[in-house]
Design a protein around this motif. Structure first.
Motif, PDB file in Angstrom:
ATOM      1  N   GLY A 186      36.990 -48.954 -40.055  1.00  0.00           N
ATOM      2  CA  GLY A 186      38.128 -48.220 -40.601  1.00  0.00           C
ATOM      3  C   GLY A 186      37.796 -47.504 -41.899  1.00  0.00           C
ATOM      4  O   GLY A 186      38.678 -47.188 -42.687  1.00  0.00           O
ATOM      5  N   ASP A 214      44.086 -54.038 -42.523  1.00  0.00           N
ATOM      6  CA  ASP A 214      45.265 -53.195 -42.799  1.00  0.00           C
ATOM      7  C   ASP A 214      45.027 -51.773 -42.325  1.00  0.00           C
ATOM      8  O   ASP A 214      45.884 -51.139 -41.725  1.00  0.00           O
ATOM      9  CB  ASP A 214      45.560 -53.165 -44.311  1.00  0.00           C
ATOM     10  CG  ASP A 214      46.083 -54.510 -44.805  1.00  0.00           C
ATOM     11  OD1 ASP A 214      46.425 -55.356 -43.949  1.00  0.00           O
ATOM     12  OD2 ASP A 214      46.129 -54.710 -46.040  1.00  0.00           O
ATOM     13  N   ARG A 215      43.857 -51.284 -42.600  1.00  0.00           N
ATOM     14  CA  ARG A 215      43.544 -49.898 -42.268  1.00  0.00           C
ATOM     15  C   ARG A 215      43.438 -49.712 -40.750  1.00  0.00           C
ATOM     16  O   ARG A 215      43.941 -48.734 -40.201  1.00  0.00           O
ATOM     17  CB  ARG A 215      42.232 -49.525 -42.961  1.00  0.00           C
ATOM     18  CG  ARG A 215      41.735 -48.181 -42.630  1.00  0.00           C
ATOM     19  CD  ARG A 215      41.740 -47.252 -43.812  1.00  0.00           C
ATOM     20  NE  ARG A 215      41.003 -46.059 -43.409  1.00  0.00           N
ATOM     21  CZ  ARG A 215      41.515 -44.849 -43.389  1.00  0.00           C
ATOM     22  NH1 ARG A 215      42.740 -44.642 -43.813  1.00  0.00           N
ATOM     23  NH2 ARG A 215      40.793 -43.844 -42.984  1.00  0.00           N
ATOM     24  N   LYS A 274      44.980 -51.401 -38.579  1.00  0.00           N
ATOM     25  CA  LYS A 274      46.363 -51.458 -38.089  1.00  0.00           C
ATOM     26  C   LYS A 274      46.975 -50.081 -38.180  1.00  0.00           C
ATOM     27  O   LYS A 274      47.543 -49.571 -37.223  1.00  0.00           O
ATOM     28  CB  LYS A 274      47.175 -52.429 -38.965  1.00  0.00           C
ATOM     29  CG  LYS A 274      47.540 -53.722 -38.250  1.00  0.00           C
ATOM     30  CD  LYS A 274      48.483 -54.549 -39.104  1.00  0.00           C
ATOM     31  CE  LYS A 274      48.119 -56.007 -38.957  1.00  0.00           C
ATOM     32  NZ  LYS A 274      48.674 -56.885 -39.973  1.00  0.00           N
ATOM     33  N   THR A 275      46.829 -49.465 -39.339  1.00  0.00           N
ATOM     34  CA  THR A 275      47.393 -48.133 -39.555  1.00  0.00           C
ATOM     35  C   THR A 275      46.824 -47.144 -38.550  1.00  0.00           C
ATOM     36  O   THR A 275      47.537 -46.283 -38.038  1.00  0.00           O
ATOM     37  CB  THR A 275      47.049 -47.640 -40.986  1.00  0.00           C
ATOM     38  OG1 THR A 275      47.366 -48.683 -41.881  1.00  0.00           O
ATOM     39  CG2 THR A 275      47.817 -46.393 -41.346  1.00  0.00           C
ATOM     40  N   LEU A 276      45.547 -47.268 -38.285  1.00  0.00           N
ATOM     41  CA  LEU A 276      44.893 -46.306 -37.387  1.00  0.00           C
ATOM     42  C   LEU A 276      45.107 -46.663 -35.909  1.00  0.00           C
ATOM     43  O   LEU A 276      44.668 -45.922 -35.035  1.00  0.00           O
ATOM     44  CB  LEU A 276      43.386 -46.259 -37.662  1.00  0.00           C
ATOM     45  CG  LEU A 276      42.937 -45.796 -39.048  1.00  0.00           C
ATOM     46  CD1 LEU A 276      41.424 -45.883 -39.160  1.00  0.00           C
ATOM     47  CD2 LEU A 276      43.397 -44.363 -39.334  1.00  0.00           C
ATOM     48  N   GLY A 277      45.742 -47.798 -35.666  1.00  0.00           N
ATOM     49  CA  GLY A 277      45.914 -48.243 -34.281  1.00  0.00           C
ATOM     50  C   GLY A 277      44.590 -48.599 -33.629  1.00  0.00           C
ATOM     51  O   GLY A 277      44.380 -48.400 -32.434  1.00  0.00           O
ATOM     52  N   GLN A 278      43.671 -49.128 -34.432  1.00  0.00           N
ATOM     53  CA  GLN A 278      42.339 -49.463 -33.885  1.00  0.00           C
ATOM     54  C   GLN A 278      42.027 -50.952 -34.013  1.00  0.00           C
ATOM     55  O   GLN A 278      40.878 -51.353 -34.201  1.00  0.00           O
ATOM     56  CB  GLN A 278      41.255 -48.681 -34.640  1.00  0.00           C
ATOM     57  CG  GLN A 278      41.330 -47.186 -34.423  1.00  0.00           C
ATOM     58  CD  GLN A 278      40.317 -46.428 -35.271  1.00  0.00           C
ATOM     59  OE1 GLN A 278      39.582 -47.020 -36.056  1.00  0.00           O
ATOM     60  NE2 GLN A 278      40.301 -45.120 -35.120  1.00  0.00           N
TER      61      GLN A 278
END
Ligand code: SF4
Lengths: 222, 304
Positions: free
Chosen positions: A144, A184-185, A187-191
């Motif tokens: 991420g 967290d990142r 999650k945000t990126l949907g990865q």
């Protein structure tokens, strides 16, 4: 940028001890941005050293020069006369800058005036943080965009250790847990699926572990 | 794995509730320290973990302390951290350990060296604990080292890993457990359980993912000696979750009764753990308090 920090005056005083004519050579790129070795710092250090020498009854002449980039010969050459006129160079550049001077002026003693600390960025004004170790094998795409090799205290590649708490690393409350940031990142990126992947042992051959590195760009060799 | 690799493996595979405990090697070369601890634990537990320079303090090596235990007839679980050795040294020590009769290994990251007595040390972390698990598995199941070289008499180890249901990020903890199982973990020993509700929530998630069918989980417990210790664990020890109610309970008894209360809490926790589906055993970490293990085991009605 390459982040550095000026050495303590007493340590510098010891290294300049044998010399009466000293050139303080600053660098106008990375170390200027992190307030360690630009023109302003050269001037401040020069005054501090003059004062310290006076207090110790030590005779000294200090010349101040700052070049645009101390790691490139083209710029260093501008300081050639100043280097030759002095007995020694106190370089406020990073370790690469110091050694670039050494290569170009084999007869001049070159002393480091700063401790090169890391490759990083200015997180907020006056706060610098390490972001990259130059491992030679960038894996940021998997994580991420946050580097666990640099920012996880244990270089863990397969997820956080048991010490991660409230977003902080077990080593210190001042260190963000890299893995919390990565999760967290992602999650945000949907990865989030990236987390399930087994990451095999890292190949450290491209890092300093494989010996001092050299990069050859055939297309630029003249 | 049809044939049992170790006694611990055999206990777990027959469905018996396993009991393991811990032995910290001495800060010196005195093997009698180990032998004394072995005396206290013999017949009380199925296997004994031997820590690997825990809290980054130099101690007798885990591998040699394991050999001392073996000589007394106790079964060791060799803990191995990736902090101090690179992949070459780790693999070499696994081969050596196996040649001496060590059959259980617990693969760990290790406490960061800045916690220890020699914070100036360089750390290694060449591979992480996940990679170490996979390495031990490949050595056992493929008979090969990390370079792919076919080993003469490959080490067959029963592979353990740690899990901390109390560390953050909580949702990720079960993913990590799954990853460790896929990498090759046969059994799991958890961080000390004081917050049983959170542990249950974690177990529930693990069960939903079908993970409790694939691995033996041993719940970790550590008896509290005093209210001060409870507070210290809560505030100072990385990855620990000690609920306030428990600290209150420890504070509510007179000082001289505190350690007894700690033992009671520990026994109650074990009893609760036995009721949780998917918990296959208990790991009692009574560091420098090994004499209490027998009392706990008896109190919880574990080994006759
Ligand atoms: S707490 Fe986070 S950053 Fe620190 S060692 Fe563990 S995983 Fe790495």
């Amino acid at each position: 940028m390459i982040v550095g920090e000026q050495k303590p005056i007493p340590e510098i005083m010891k290294t300049i001890e044998p010399y009466k004519k000293l050139l303080i050579l600053g660098c106008g790129t990375c170390v200027k941005t992190c307030f360690a070795g630009g023109e302003d710092e050269v001037a401040t250090l020069a005054s501090a050293l003059r004062l310290a020498c006076k207090q110790q009854d030590k005779e000294i002449q200090i010349q101040e020069v700052t070049v645009e980039r101390q790691c490139e010969n083209e710029f260093i050459k501008e300081a050639a006369n100043a280097v030759k006129e002095n007995e020694a160079v106190l370089s406020l550049a990073c370790g690469a800058g110091v050694q670039a001077i050494v290569r170009l002026f084999p007869k001049s003693p070159v002393l480091p005036g700063i401790n090169t600390t890391f490759i990083g960025i200015q997180e907020s004004h006056g706060v610098f943080i390490e972001e990259c170790q130059g491992c030679g094998n960038c894996g940021l795409a998997t994580f991420g965009g946050i580097c666990p090799v640099t920012r996880c205290s244990k270089k863990l590649l397969n997820g956080p250790c048991g010490g991660s708490k409230d977003g902080k690393c077990e080593v210190s409350k001042d260190i963000d847990c890299a893995w919390q940031l990565i999760i967290d990142r992602l999650k945000t990126l949907g990865q989030l699926d990236n987390l399930k992947k087994y990451i095999p042992p890292k190949n450290w051959r491209t890092s300093i572990s494989g010996g001092p590195r050299k990069l050859i760009r055939e297309d630029h060799i003249i | 794995m049809s044939q049992s690799i170790s006694k611990l493996h055999q206990i777990l595979s027959t469905g018996e509730f396993a009991v393991t405990s811990e032995c910290g090697p001495p800060r010196g070369a005195n093997k009698n320290v180990i032998l004394k601890k072995a005396e206290l634990l013999k017949g009380k537990v199925h296997a004994v973990n031997v820590t690997d320079n825990q809290t980054a303090i130099v101690r007798m090596s885990s591998i040699s302390a394991c050999i001392h235990l073996l000589n007394t007839g106790l079964e060791p679980v060799m803990q191995m951290v990736v902090r101090d050795r690179n992949r070459i040294a780790l693999q070499s020590d696994i081969l050596g350990a196996y040649s001496h009769g060590i059959r259980n290994i617990l693969c760990l990251s290790g406490d960061h060296q800045t916690f220890g007595s020699q914070p100036d040390a360089l750390n290694v972390f060449d591979i992480d604990s996940m990679n170490l698990i996979r390495t031990v598995k490949d050595m056992r199941d493929e008979g090969k080292d990390m370079s792919g070289f076919a080993l003469d008499d490959p080490p067959r180890m029963f592979i353990g890993a740690a899990a901390n249901p109390f560390a953050d990020p909580f949702d990720y903890r079960v993913i990590r457990l799954g990853k460790k199982i896929n990498a090759g973990a046969d059994f799991i020993q958890t961080q000390c359980i004081y917050n049983i509700d959170r542990f249950k929530a974690w177990m529930h998630m693990a069960q939903e993912e079908g993970l409790t069918e694939k691995v033996y989980i041993l719940g970790g417990v550590t008896p509290l000696k005093s209210a001060a210790m409870a507070k210290y664990m809560k505030n100072k020890v990385a990855g620990m979750d000690v609920p306030d109610a428990l600290i209150q309970r420890m504070s509510s008894v007179p000082k001289e009764k505190a350690s007894e209360e700690g033992i009671n809490i520990c026994i109650e926790t074990i009893q609760q753990l036995r009721e949780i589906k998917g918990v296959h055993g208990v790991h009692i970490m009574a560091i420098e308090w090994e004499e209490k293990v027998a009392e706990i085991v008896r109190g919880a009605g574990l080994i006759k």
